[in-house]
Structures are given as C-alpha cells and as structure tokens.
Design a protein around this motif. Sequence first.
Motif, PDB file in Angstrom:
ATOM      1  N   LYS A  65       3.446   0.711   4.743  1.00 30.02           N
ATOM      2  CA  LYS A  65       3.323  -0.194   4.508  1.00 30.02           C
ATOM      3  C   LYS A  65       3.474  -1.500   5.443  1.00 30.02           C
ATOM      4  CE  LYS A  65       1.986   0.318   0.209  1.00 30.02           C
ATOM      5  NZ  LYS A  65       0.454  -0.682  -0.586  1.00 30.02           N
ATOM      6  N   ASP A  70       3.075  -5.092   5.568  1.00 30.79           N
ATOM      7  CA  ASP A  70       3.646  -5.719   4.744  1.00 30.79           C
ATOM      8  C   ASP A  70       4.782  -6.655   4.746  1.00 30.79           C
ATOM      9  OD1 ASP A  70       1.029  -5.193   3.263  1.00 30.79           O
ATOM     10  OD2 ASP A  70       1.695  -4.232   2.043  1.00 30.79           O
ATOM     11  N   LYS A  74       7.269  -8.654  -0.396  1.00 28.75           N
ATOM     12  CA  LYS A  74       5.434  -7.458  -0.891  1.00 28.75           C
ATOM     13  C   LYS A  74       6.095  -6.237  -0.758  1.00 28.75           C
ATOM     14  CE  LYS A  74       1.326  -7.285   0.076  1.00 28.75           C
ATOM     15  NZ  LYS A  74      -0.382  -7.488   0.769  1.00 28.75           N
ATOM     16  N   TYR A  78       5.497  -4.730  -4.810  1.00 31.15           N
ATOM     17  CA  TYR A  78       4.945  -2.992  -4.572  1.00 31.15           C
ATOM     18  C   TYR A  78       5.629  -1.580  -5.748  1.00 31.15           C
ATOM     19  CZ  TYR A  78       1.613   0.889  -3.600  1.00 31.15           C
ATOM     20  OH  TYR A  78       0.716   1.384  -4.064  1.00 31.15           O
TER      21      TYR A  78
END
Lengths: 122, 174
Positions: A65, A70, A74, A78
């Motif tokens: 990620k 990201d 975030k 998630y």
Amino acid sequence: MKFFKFILIIILPFFILQKNLIANDNSILANKISKNLRCLICQGQSIYDSQSDFAISMKLLIKKKIEEGDSEKKIYQYLKDQYGEWIVYDPELNKKTIFLWLFPLILFTFGGLLIFRKVFIN
Amino acid sequence: MKKKIIYLLIVLLLIFIFTVFLKGLYKPNLYTPSQTSNKNLIEFSGKDLFSNIEITSQQLTSSKKFTIINIWASWCLPCRSEHPILMDLSKNPNLNLVGLNYKDQSDTAKKFIYELGNPFSNILVDNNGIISIELGAYGIPETFIINSNTEIVKKYIGPLTNESFKEIEKIINQ
C-alpha cells in the motif's frame, strides 16, 4: 566519452542512493504502522512483533500500500474498514470512547485542584 | 457535611470502577471481526491454480446470482472437514464457488483437490496471503458470500458446518 563516463560515475550513485533512501523511508513508515496495529491471531502482540501468518501477510500488504502511494491515514482507515476499529491501538475519539479520553483529563484536573488547595490555600 | 459528600462521591466512584471491571470480566477476551457487513468486495486478481491464467474479481462475480469465496489450504485440517459441504454447495445452480488457495504448495493443493473433489469453478493462488488480508480474512478456512452487486452479504470464520450450509442455502434461495 570521458565526460560521459564522469557524468555516469557522478549520477549513478546518486540515483542508487536516492532509491535506497526512498526504500528506507518506506520501511520506516511500514514499521511505524505495523507497531500501531494489533495482531488478530496473537492478540496482545502488535503486527510488528508477531510472526503469525496473518501478521506476515499484513506487513506485506502495508508495504504494498505504501509503494502504491497510500498515506498512513488511508492505510489505517482501510484496515479499520476491513477488521474494525479494534485493529488499531490508538482508539478514535467518538461517542463510545469519549469517556476513555476525558476521564484521565478529569482526574488530572481534579487532582491538580486538590494539590493547589492543599499547597496554596491551606 | 462537606466531608460526607466527598466520601459519598469516592464510594460512588469506586462502585462505578468495580462495576466496569466486573462487566469486563465477563466479556470474551478474543476479538473477532464482525461477520455480517454489507461491504463491497475489493477488486483483486490472481493466477488460476490449474491454468495459470490471471483472473480478476469482476470475472469471478459476474456470472451467477451469488458467489462464494472460500479460503483454504491443503495443510489446513478444518478445510478438509468442510470440503464435503462445499461439494454439496457446488450443486446449487445459483452459486459460483471460487477457491482462494492460501500460502500453499501447488502440488499439494492439486493433490488435495484430486483426492476430495473440486467444488470450485476457479481456484486462485494467494501465495503471500495478501489477497486474503485485502478481503478482510484473518485465518483459514474463511468463507465469503457475495451477491450480484459485489456486496459481501455474510462471512464465515472457521470451517463450514451443517448449520452454516442451511443458512447459506437460505440466503441463496431468498
């Protein structure tokens, strides 16, 4: 030709170093995130400390990620969406946790007032 | 009078703290994520165990009314026990069963399927476990029921039982 060689010698290490620095930054961030996540298999251990299959895969996912660009926020969001808020060590400030956040402050203020009274007024 | 009020407040506080701890004692220590959530299925792709072709989640969920994604591995004993239930579920025409082979060796996974039968239309390989984590799984076996709108209708943590079989049939035949 010599000039090109010179340029290559100067520029190449710079690129390699920069790439390593980015990789290093990413792994620092990945470690930071995984230290703030609970392992669902070895409950009580962080993802960073745990060696369970779940934690190993989770660390890989966090790295993936981050590489995808990201942000830290975030990634937490998630994971909270997937596993619930329990997965993060730091509880959010909401209706359910307001007492948890405010109680130490209330105690601190109350204790401070008591000390103030004892020392300065009496 | 003032002292009495302070004592009363302290006693009330202690009773409150005692009640909170007492309630906490009866709460289960192990956390399990929620099993019913109408979350949308994430988009993912993986290689098929047999054909080695890359398949996307969209391709998997578009064909039937409901899709079941079952995370399994040949080294997982509970997966062996739930396999007959998956075989029964595969007979339902409204259902598309997809397997996600978790951190397994290709040979042993194929042997497992040859030995116990193949209920799946596709088996995706998840070598490093990332797809499973993205799906929201945390152990195996785990089963996700997905409707035609790619919403996760129900999630089963642990092996499927006869009760869960009946529940799944009920959901599908609704």
